[in-house]
Design an enzyme around this catalytic site. Sequence first.
Site, short mmCIF file in Angstrom:
data_model
loop_
_atom_site.label_atom_id
_atom_site.label_comp_id
_atom_site.label_asym_id
_atom_site.label_seq_id
_atom_site.Cartn_x
_atom_site.Cartn_y
_atom_site.Cartn_z
N HIS A 95 16.79 60.87 0.03
CA HIS A 95 16.10 60.11 -1.02
C HIS A 95 14.81 59.53 -0.46
O HIS A 95 14.74 59.15 0.71
CB HIS A 95 17.01 59.00 -1.55
CG HIS A 95 16.50 58.37 -2.81
ND1 HIS A 95 15.48 57.43 -2.82
CD2 HIS A 95 16.86 58.55 -4.11
CE1 HIS A 95 15.25 57.06 -4.07
NE2 HIS A 95 16.06 57.72 -4.87
N GLU A 167 12.19 64.35 -7.09
CA GLU A 167 11.89 62.97 -7.44
C GLU A 167 10.48 62.64 -6.98
O GLU A 167 10.28 62.27 -5.83
CB GLU A 167 12.91 62.01 -6.84
CG GLU A 167 13.36 62.36 -5.42
CD GLU A 167 13.73 61.13 -4.61
OE1 GLU A 167 14.15 60.14 -5.21
OE2 GLU A 167 13.56 61.17 -3.38
#
Length: 248
Positions: A95, A167
Amino acid sequence: MSARPKLVVGNWKLHGSLNGNAELLEKIKAAGQTRAALAVCAPFPYLAQCQSVLAGSSVAWGAQDVSAETRGAFTGEVAASMLSEFGCGYAIVGHSERRTYHGETDAQVAIKALRALEHGITPIVCVGETLAQREAGETELVVARQLEAVLESLSVEQLGHIVVAYEPVWAIGTGKTATSEQAQAVHAFLRGRVAACDAGVAQRMPILYGGSVKPDNAAELFTMADIDGGLIGGASLKAEDFLAIGRA
């Protein structure tokens, strides 16, 4: 819209409490069937709670990270073997917040993905560019580098058991969202990179979009040919919003 099943994963990040989690999980569990399969990735202390509350339901659960190490003197780390012992289904790896705040490298992310797979956990491999990188025209260069580190570390068989999440860093928690066309372009590019390894795996692989997905933009995003669901941050903390996205 593709024929691939949709997947919507809630990333709670550094949020939660025993009482609040119980209410949220019960609402999600009680909602019944949604168009997309649902999963929640909670902070480590709450994984046992997720296991207990969601037992017997169709809602999966997972971790927000996993160690690249297997055992030893690594204070604060949690190994994939520990997560798998009580049924963890997913682990987010790479992430942008881990890459930015904890200095995780592409190589470390690849090892984490491998560790998860070794213990039957599906890694959700995150890739994405910053605003400066997008404005410099480097989006494809950046996400290709991040993804290739994983592709080169796994066998074709293993690649068939991962999820990829795009993302864009500039759209996480900012309220900004990539247009559906911008997101689709990157998703198609990522699928093409996987197809260079194996076309069949690429066709089946779920590629999720993460970046300020909300009930009012999820349906448009999810109609794109290569967007197979979402990795949801803030909206996953409200059952109504999370379920609305799952129904989009």
